[in-house]
Each structure stands twice: as structure tokens, then as C-alpha cells.
Design a protein around this motif. Structure first.
Motif, PDB file in Angstrom:
ATOM      1  N   GLY A   2       0.858  -1.204   0.082  1.00 16.51           N
ATOM      2  CA  GLY A   2      -0.099   0.105  -0.066  1.00 16.51           C
ATOM      3  C   GLY A   2       0.780   1.123  -0.065  1.00 16.51           C
ATOM      4  O   GLY A   2       0.657   2.171  -0.727  1.00 16.51           O
TER       5      GLY A   2
ATOM      6  N   ASP B 230      -1.207  -9.063  -2.630  1.00 14.83           N
ATOM      7  CA  ASP B 230      -2.743  -8.699  -2.570  1.00 14.83           C
ATOM      8  C   ASP B 230      -3.295  -7.277  -2.972  1.00 14.83           C
ATOM      9  O   ASP B 230      -2.495  -6.421  -2.352  1.00 14.83           O
TER      10      ASP B 230
ATOM     11  N   THR C  43      -5.485  -5.510  -2.935  1.00 20.28           N
ATOM     12  CA  THR C  43      -6.593  -4.828  -2.123  1.00 20.28           C
ATOM     13  C   THR C  43      -5.788  -3.742  -1.377  1.00 20.28           C
ATOM     14  O   THR C  43      -6.420  -2.475  -1.511  1.00 20.28           O
ATOM     15  N   ALA C  44      -4.596  -3.798  -0.904  1.00 20.27           N
ATOM     16  CA  ALA C  44      -3.948  -2.568  -0.410  1.00 20.27           C
ATOM     17  C   ALA C  44      -3.628  -1.686  -1.521  1.00 20.27           C
ATOM     18  O   ALA C  44      -3.619  -0.482  -1.227  1.00 20.27           O
TER      19      ALA C  44
ATOM     20  N   TYR D 255      -5.227  -1.242  -4.376  1.00 16.20           N
ATOM     21  CA  TYR D 255      -6.454  -0.235  -4.805  1.00 16.20           C
ATOM     22  C   TYR D 255      -6.951   0.522  -3.782  1.00 16.20           C
ATOM     23  O   TYR D 255      -7.102   1.907  -4.083  1.00 16.20           O
ATOM     24  N   ALA D 256      -6.441   0.481  -2.289  1.00 18.70           N
ATOM     25  CA  ALA D 256      -6.860   1.408  -1.509  1.00 18.70           C
ATOM     26  C   ALA D 256      -5.840   2.642  -1.705  1.00 18.70           C
ATOM     27  O   ALA D 256      -6.505   3.825  -1.331  1.00 18.70           O
TER      28      ALA D 256
END
Length: 131
Positions: free
Chosen positions: A49, A85, A87-88, A90-91
């Protein structure tokens, strides 16, 4: 210059990206792959992230050098380390890039030239014909 986002009703709709982009007029700006590195070239963190946020800030810095911003980007390519992953990432993208959907490709790659790098982002942007 005009960028028209193409999202046919027969394809999946997602507010984070466009299925295609049409560019009319202007000049192309190619932003080379940006990693999550600081001004000293050091990787900012071991976190996907944080690296993604920095890589997007670096893309924005190159765009700004050309007098552009996210609205001028026709396509992003995001390359992630194996097993990452998303997800981090995209955030982080949402926080730094904001609500500026564009055509996008996201892939996992075998690795990067620098083992600490977890993400690389490049962009294609357009300078308006009247600029």
C-alpha cells in the motif's frame, strides 16, 4: 484534446476504471514505470500500500512536469510482485489518485530488478492540442 471514456453496456461497469479510452487531438506523454521510491531512490517501505501510494505520487510528479494531472491520463499499467494482494494497492490508489477512472491493466509479474520493489506503475497521458 478530448478523452472519452468507453464503457459499453455489454461489459462489466466499475467506477475505478474505464474499459477503454478514445483520445482525440493533442500529444502523447509517456510516463515510465514508477516505483515506490523517494527522491533518494530508496524504496519507501516493505508494504504494498505504501509503495503504491508513493508510485502514484511519482506518476503525478511526472505528469505535473508536463502540466498535466490525472484527468489527462488515458491508460495506467500497474505491475505487482508475485503473490501481492491487490487490495492494499487499490486502497492506496484511491487515496492518492482519487476518482479519476481510466483504462487500466493490472498484472502480477515474476519480479523486479530491485527485490524490495513490490509495484511499478506507468501511464499514458495526452497534452491537449490547444495547450
Amino acid at each position: 484534446m478530448a478523452i472519452t471514456h468507453l464503457n459499453p453496456p455489454t461489459l462489466h461497469a466499475n467506477p475505478a476504471f474505464s474499459q477503454g479510452v478514445r483520445i482525440q487531438g493533442g500529444s502523447l506523454v509517456v510516463v515510465g514505470g514508477q516505483n515506490g521510491t523517494n527522491t533518494d531512490g530508496e524504496v519507501v517501505s516493505g508494504d504494498l500500500g505504501e509503495q503504491t501510494a508513493q508510485a502514484f505520487r511519482n506518476v503525478l510528479a511526472v505528469l505535473a512536469e508536463a502540466g498535466l494531472d490525472q484527468r489527462d491520463v488515458a491508460k495506467l499499467s500497474i505491475f505487482m510482485a508475485p503473490g501481492a494482494d491487490a487490495t492494499a494497492g487499490y486502497a492506496a490508489a484511491g487515496q492518492v489518485w482519487g476518482p479519476h477512472p481510466t483504462a487500466i491493466t493490472v498484472v502480477q509479474v515474476a519480479g523486479f530488478a530491485r527485490p524490495a520493489v513490490l509495484v511499478e506503475i506507468d501511464a499514458l497521458a495526452v497534452i491537449p492540442a490547444d495547450a
